[in-house]
Every structure is written in C-alpha cells, then in structure tokens.
Enzyme design. Sequence first.
Site, mmCIF file in Angstrom:
data_model
loop_
_atom_site.group_PDB
_atom_site.id
_atom_site.type_symbol
_atom_site.label_atom_id
_atom_site.label_comp_id
_atom_site.label_asym_id
_atom_site.label_seq_id
_atom_site.Cartn_x
_atom_site.Cartn_y
_atom_site.Cartn_z
ATOM 1 C CD1 TRP A 369 0.259 0.247 3.531
ATOM 2 C CD2 TRP A 369 -0.884 1.984 2.767
ATOM 3 N NE1 TRP A 369 0.655 1.291 4.417
ATOM 4 C CE2 TRP A 369 -0.113 2.442 4.051
ATOM 5 C CE3 TRP A 369 -1.616 2.800 2.372
ATOM 6 C CZ2 TRP A 369 -0.296 3.597 4.788
ATOM 7 C CZ3 TRP A 369 -1.753 4.181 3.014
ATOM 8 C CH2 TRP A 369 -1.073 4.454 4.220
ATOM 9 C CB VAL A 373 7.156 3.744 3.487
ATOM 10 C CG1 VAL A 373 7.489 2.997 4.810
ATOM 11 C CG2 VAL A 373 6.814 5.158 3.603
ATOM 12 C CG HIS A 407 2.351 4.672 12.409
ATOM 13 N ND1 HIS A 407 3.644 4.101 11.305
ATOM 14 C CD2 HIS A 407 1.345 4.631 11.563
ATOM 15 C CE1 HIS A 407 2.963 3.758 10.187
ATOM 16 N NE2 HIS A 407 1.538 4.222 10.275
#
Length: 487
Positions: A369, A373, A407
């Site tokens: 997805w 990264v 995150h």
Amino acid sequence: MTREQEGVRYRRAQSVTRAEEIKAVEKKVRYSQPDKPCHSPRDSLFSWTSGFNNFTGFVNWAFLLLTMGSVRLLLENFIKYGIRVDPLQWIYVLTGLNDGGSGHPAIVLILYSLVPITICLVIEKALSVEIVSNTLGMLVHCLNLIALIMLPMVVIHVKDGFNLVGASAVTSFYTVLFLKLWSYIQVNMWCRRSHQKKRKSMRRSSASYTSISRSADNSFDSSSEKLETKGLVQYPDNLNLRDIFYFLCAPTLCYELNFPRTERIRKRFLIKRIFEVVAGTQIVFCVIQQYMIPSIINSLIPFSNMDVTQTTERLLKLAIPNHLTWLIFFYITFHSYLNLIGELLQFADRNFYSDWWNANNIDTFWRSWNLPVHRWAVRHLYLPVVELGFNKTLAGISVFFLSAFFHEYMVSVPLKTYKIWAFTGMMSQIPLSSFANYVEKRFGRRWGNLIVWSSLILGQPLCIMMYYHDYVVTHYGESLLEEYGHV
C-alpha cells in the site's frame, strides 16, 4: 513384481475410461425409458463442488443495499446535526487563528529544516575530499539526524501557538526529511566506498605496470567503462545543492545519483491531478466535519465509562466515515499528489502503490500500500540488518519498530498526549500477521483478505477514540468528562 500384479495394475489404469463408458451407456438407456426421466447427478449452486461462480446479481443487490443504507445515514446525520460543513473553520484551523496564533511557528520550523540539510551536505562534501575521517563524519551525521527528529518534539511541547494541523504538518515533514537524509547519507557512503576502492585498484595497477599489452588492456577497460557511464552523474559530482534539493522534493524516499526522468511535462495529466487533489481534499474536510467529529465527540462518555455496548455502537458508526476518509486520503496522496509532484519534476518512476486491496495477509498489505516507504525499509534497514549477520525475523521486527515509532511520533507530538496506542497498534501487526497467515493457509485466501479489511476498518477508529479520550483527559481534566456526562 509378477506379471499377474502388472496385469492387475494395467486393468485398474484402464478402469476409469471403462467406468465412464458404462455410465454413458447407462445414461443413454435410462433416458430411453418411457417415464421421461428429468433428474441427473447435480450439486446445489451454493455448494463448492458445483463450480458455479456467477454471482453478479448478488453484487448488484449488495451495492443497492449499501447505497440505501448510506442515504439513510446521510439523512439521519442532517436531521440530527444539520449542515456542519464550514470552510471558514478550516481556514481558522489551518492558519492558527482559532488558537490565537500569529507567529506561525510551524512555518518557521519548516524553514529551519534548511539548517540540518546544509549540515548534511557540508559533511558529505568534507568526507568526499577526506577533510574529516569517516568515523567523525558519520558521528556528526547521527547527531544531526537525532537533533532533526527531536527538535519538533521539544519546540511543539514548549512553544505556544501550534495548532493541531500545523503541528501535524511539521512532524510529517520532519519524518519524511529524516528518512530522505538517512537514504542520502547511506547511498553516498556506498558510493564513497566504491570510489575509494577504484582509486586503490588504479594505484595498484599502475604500480604493477609491466608491459605495453597490459597497459592497452587497462586503457581499453577504462574507455569501455567511460562509454557505459557517459551522461550519468558520478560520485562526488552529485554533492551539490541542486542535486540534494531535487531529491528532497522528488516523490521518493530512496536516493539515487541518476533518477529515471520523463521527456516532458504532460499539461493535461497535470491539470487532472491538481483537480483531484483540490476536490479530494475538500471532500475529506466535509466528511470530517459532517460525520467524524460528531461521532468522535459522542464516543467520549461511553468510552470513558467502558460501556461496551454503546462504545461498540459508536465504533461502528465512526468506522464508515473514517474508512471513507482514509480511502480518499490514500487516493489523493499516493495517486494524485505524488503523480503531480512526479510530473512537475519529470520523475519517471510512478509506482507508488500496488494492489493492496487484494492482500491476503498483513505482510502483503504492508508491502503493497505504501511502496516508497516499503522500498526505503527494505533498502536501508532490512537488508543492512541482514548483512550485519542478524536473522530475517529480527530485521523484520526492526522495520516494524521504526514504523511504530514514527506512527506514534506523528500522533502524540501534535496532540501533546504521549501515549503508546499507535506504537502498540503497529507492533501488534506482527502477531496479527501470524494469525492472518494461519487463517489464509487453513481457510483460504478470501478469509485472509477479510482479516486485512477488518483490521483497516475497525483498527483506525478505535485508535482515534482512544486518543481523543486521552487528549481530553490530559488537557481538560476529568471535569469535562463529568460535564459531558450530565449533558
């Protein structure tokens, strides 16, 4: 083996064809009877053995029910809350006027990023001409990267005037800058080592010069190498401001000395991407204002009281608009925006995502997805850890650990609520991945894909509810919870 046994095996091998012939004859005889038979051996359509796979009508039925349910929720939301969409509120939020901010510290902090960028380039120039030792240069690089990632944490926590959007933009910008500079330093280190090896080999070959024929061979090899690399930037010619700023603006996290380039800028393609970014951003703002914010506020008291039934209802109510927002955000970020930047910079590699929606397990999803990264993690963390002698499991855990840190960094720092929910959510992907792999092997690929979608739809709103509750408690205290409880 006896001839008799061979004969038995031979007859068994032919028995399948013989059996089919017998069935065909029996079927023909049966259908010739006067009772007009209409039955034959058949499976029900819903049985796996039937081989039936045309469920187009059910797909249309599901979309129709989904549309009717969405329209009902839309009407319910308008009746209960009215029209909450207000573009002026977003202007206040984006400019910091609602927080009384006038100094625009987020813009100042983003402009300050020129300092660590310049330090990185100066150190690389010094390393290329061997003014500083490799040990000292890498130590300065490490300190520069640590200071880079710590600066927003300190400034946002101490300095007043940061609004949530501005602080989020700063942490996201510094996270991307950290990853890009890491790649820039590591790639230049690889090139520097290769450059030093070539110089040493050239010195050895010139010192061991013995004959004209050998000299001719060396000159032929060097000339052929020059032909192969003609037109390509070579180390250390890449160490300049134009090169590093092109990389920092390019839609990639992995540095190269020579990026693939397109021949021209397609104006029509560029206009489409600009329209998608503008329109998609407005849709996201509308969904957040109209649907997500009321659901998040209404989840505060049930979540605080640990009312499982009401909390579950709020979670499911928040899940749909949150997931819709996430899907739109994915499209405008990984397709529209990155293609827009790539077109402006004539950056030819536009493979920013794969078919993550077909992922049958968590591992495949994280590899699909967000390809920028993923490429960075494999190239600059996973493979170097493996090359140091560690096993692949530890290398994979290190990738998830760094991802979990960032995150948490991009959530806790803007909120000034230092919890570990995002970190825990990312690290829990490791056991969830093992569970999804087991389900995929045991029950099939479809069930593995359902687990991926379930984690995306339910995991994010649960994390939002937890952070909102902790944010209210941290910044407004228990008194606000009591006030909401009496409303």
